[in-house]
Design a protein around this motif. Structure first.
Motif, PDB file in Angstrom:
ATOM      1  N   LEU A   4      -1.510 -23.150  -2.527  1.00 25.53           N
ATOM      2  CA  LEU A   4      -1.466 -22.087  -3.544  1.00 25.53           C
ATOM      3  C   LEU A   4      -1.692 -20.702  -2.927  1.00 25.53           C
ATOM      4  N   ILE A   5      -2.537 -20.633  -1.911  1.00 22.31           N
ATOM      5  CA  ILE A   5      -2.879 -19.344  -1.308  1.00 22.31           C
ATOM      6  C   ILE A   5      -1.762 -18.831  -0.402  1.00 22.31           C
ATOM      7  N   ARG A   6      -1.120 -19.768   0.361  1.00 19.54           N
ATOM      8  CA  ARG A   6      -0.103 -19.339   1.312  1.00 19.54           C
ATOM      9  C   ARG A   6       1.049 -18.580   0.644  1.00 19.54           C
ATOM     10  N   PRO A   7       1.654 -19.062  -0.448  1.00 16.33           N
ATOM     11  CA  PRO A   7       2.749 -18.307  -1.081  1.00 16.33           C
ATOM     12  C   PRO A   7       2.290 -16.932  -1.588  1.00 16.33           C
ATOM     13  N   ALA A   8       1.044 -16.854  -2.084  1.00 10.87           N
ATOM     14  CA  ALA A   8       0.536 -15.572  -2.572  1.00 10.87           C
ATOM     15  C   ALA A   8       0.396 -14.579  -1.432  1.00 10.87           C
ATOM     16  N   LEU A   9      -0.122 -15.043  -0.278  1.00  7.40           N
ATOM     17  CA  LEU A   9      -0.277 -14.155   0.881  1.00  7.40           C
ATOM     18  C   LEU A   9       1.084 -13.719   1.430  1.00  7.40           C
ATOM     19  N   VAL A  10       2.025 -14.650   1.491  1.00 10.80           N
ATOM     20  CA  VAL A  10       3.376 -14.322   1.972  1.00 10.80           C
ATOM     21  C   VAL A  10       4.019 -13.288   1.054  1.00 10.80           C
ATOM     22  N   LEU A  11       3.852 -13.466  -0.249  1.00 12.29           N
ATOM     23  CA  LEU A  11       4.410 -12.522  -1.215  1.00 12.29           C
ATOM     24  C   LEU A  11       3.782 -11.132  -1.067  1.00 12.29           C
ATOM     25  N   ILE A  12       2.476 -11.076  -0.883  1.00 15.49           N
ATOM     26  CA  ILE A  12       1.798  -9.785  -0.701  1.00 15.49           C
ATOM     27  C   ILE A  12       2.307  -9.073   0.546  1.00 15.49           C
ATOM     28  N   VAL A  13       2.400  -9.799   1.659  1.00 18.82           N
ATOM     29  CA  VAL A  13       2.877  -9.208   2.913  1.00 18.82           C
ATOM     30  C   VAL A  13       4.327  -8.747   2.772  1.00 18.82           C
ATOM     31  N   ALA A  14       5.168  -9.593   2.164  1.00 17.67           N
ATOM     32  CA  ALA A  14       6.587  -9.245   2.010  1.00 17.67           C
ATOM     33  C   ALA A  14       6.763  -8.015   1.123  1.00 17.67           C
ATOM     34  N   LEU A  15       6.086  -7.990  -0.022  1.00 13.81           N
ATOM     35  CA  LEU A  15       6.216  -6.844  -0.927  1.00 13.81           C
ATOM     36  C   LEU A  15       5.627  -5.566  -0.323  1.00 13.81           C
ATOM     37  N   THR A  16       4.557  -5.698   0.447  1.00  6.86           N
ATOM     38  CA  THR A  16       3.989  -4.532   1.132  1.00  6.86           C
ATOM     39  C   THR A  16       4.989  -3.977   2.136  1.00  6.86           C
ATOM     40  N   ALA A  17       5.633  -4.872   2.888  1.00 11.41           N
ATOM     41  CA  ALA A  17       6.618  -4.434   3.878  1.00 11.41           C
ATOM     42  C   ALA A  17       7.825  -3.773   3.211  1.00 11.41           C
ATOM     43  N   ILE A  18       8.272  -4.376   2.097  1.00 11.94           N
ATOM     44  CA  ILE A  18       9.464  -3.847   1.416  1.00 11.94           C
ATOM     45  C   ILE A  18       9.156  -2.536   0.693  1.00 11.94           C
ATOM     46  N   THR A  19       8.143  -2.579  -0.174  1.00 12.65           N
ATOM     47  CA  THR A  19       7.887  -1.396  -1.017  1.00 12.65           C
ATOM     48  C   THR A  19       7.018  -0.348  -0.346  1.00 12.65           C
ATOM     49  N   GLY A  20       6.226  -0.762   0.660  1.00 15.18           N
ATOM     50  CA  GLY A  20       5.335   0.195   1.311  1.00 15.18           C
ATOM     51  C   GLY A  20       5.891   0.783   2.583  1.00 15.18           C
ATOM     52  N   LEU A  21       6.861   0.092   3.202  1.00 12.31           N
ATOM     53  CA  LEU A  21       7.425   0.593   4.459  1.00 12.31           C
ATOM     54  C   LEU A  21       8.941   0.780   4.405  1.00 12.31           C
ATOM     55  N   ALA A  22       9.667  -0.302   4.158  1.00 13.10           N
ATOM     56  CA  ALA A  22      11.132  -0.239   4.233  1.00 13.10           C
ATOM     57  C   ALA A  22      11.733   0.736   3.220  1.00 13.10           C
ATOM     58  N   TYR A  23      11.329   0.619   1.958  1.00 17.03           N
ATOM     59  CA  TYR A  23      11.896   1.483   0.921  1.00 17.03           C
ATOM     60  C   TYR A  23      11.579   2.965   1.156  1.00 17.03           C
ATOM     61  N   PRO A  24      10.303   3.354   1.387  1.00 19.58           N
ATOM     62  CA  PRO A  24      10.025   4.773   1.640  1.00 19.58           C
ATOM     63  C   PRO A  24      10.765   5.324   2.863  1.00 19.58           C
ATOM     64  N   LEU A  25      10.851   4.514   3.940  1.00 20.21           N
ATOM     65  CA  LEU A  25      11.569   4.982   5.128  1.00 20.21           C
ATOM     66  C   LEU A  25      13.061   5.156   4.846  1.00 20.21           C
TER      67      LEU A  25
END
Length: 201
Positions: A4-25
């Protein structure tokens, strides 16, 4: 539990990378490529130094300059941080005064502004944007009528003929967007810079 924890952590990391780094850049890179001047804040430079932005007004108090709309922006009072003091065109604290028609402070401010404007140009109708603040408090533009109203004062203070100053106002009047959206307007900073650039006589 780990399933249960692994998918939540993967989702947090993926969304952080997409919305916090890739999209702004990506958006920043696109803006810098397609609209570099606007992406940098529509800054105005003279002699290699930044003198302002086309998007944010500045306070001009001298008679030899055109004045913008009143600004209701404030900043913390250095003497007492629980209070604020007027700081016109404070871009860090954009906002209107939120004073209503029954406000004594608003009424006093407008009366004072009207008296000053009447002494500048007796007998002329005072354009409303010279006594009212904008919703942001940062408006860099005035109406062509507000600029025309100030021509006699500016011409007197600079020793210039009024027709010459009027011609400068006309040259610095921007039309409606696509000829239909918005109103005609005059950017106060650009007009004052053009005024300073006028050759003497």
């Amino acid at each position: 539990m780990i399933t249960l924890i692994r998918p939540a952590l993967v989702l947090i990391v993926a969304l952080t990378a997409i919305t916090g780094l890739a999209y702004p850049l990506a958006v920043t890179g696109l803006a810098q490529t397609l609209l570099p001047r606007q992406a940098e804040g529509s800054l105005i430079e003279r002699g290699g130094r930044v003198v302002g932005s086309r998007l944010i007004g500045q306070p001009f108090a001298e008679a030899r300059y055109f004045h913008g709309r009143p600004s209701a922006t404030t900043a913390p009072d250095p003497a007492d941080v629980t209070k604020t003091i007027p700081v016109p065109y404070n871009a860090a604290n954009s906002g209107g005064a939120n004073l209503g028609p029954t406000s004594a402070a608003l009424s006093e401010r407008i009366k004072g502004d009207l008296e000053t404007l009447r002494s500048d140009n007796p007998g002329s109708a005072i354009p409303v944007d010279l006594v009212t603040t904008s919703g942001s408090g940062l408006d860099p533009d005035i109406s062509p009528e507000a600029a025309e109203f100030q021509v006699p004062r500016v011409a007197r203070a600079r020793g210039l003929p009024e027709p010459r100053v009027r011609a400068l106002v006309a040259a610095n009047t921007a039309d409606r967007l696509l000829g239909v959206v918005g109103e005609k307007r005059v950017n106060v900073l650009e007009l004052n810079l053009a005024l300073d650039a006028l050759p003497p006589g």
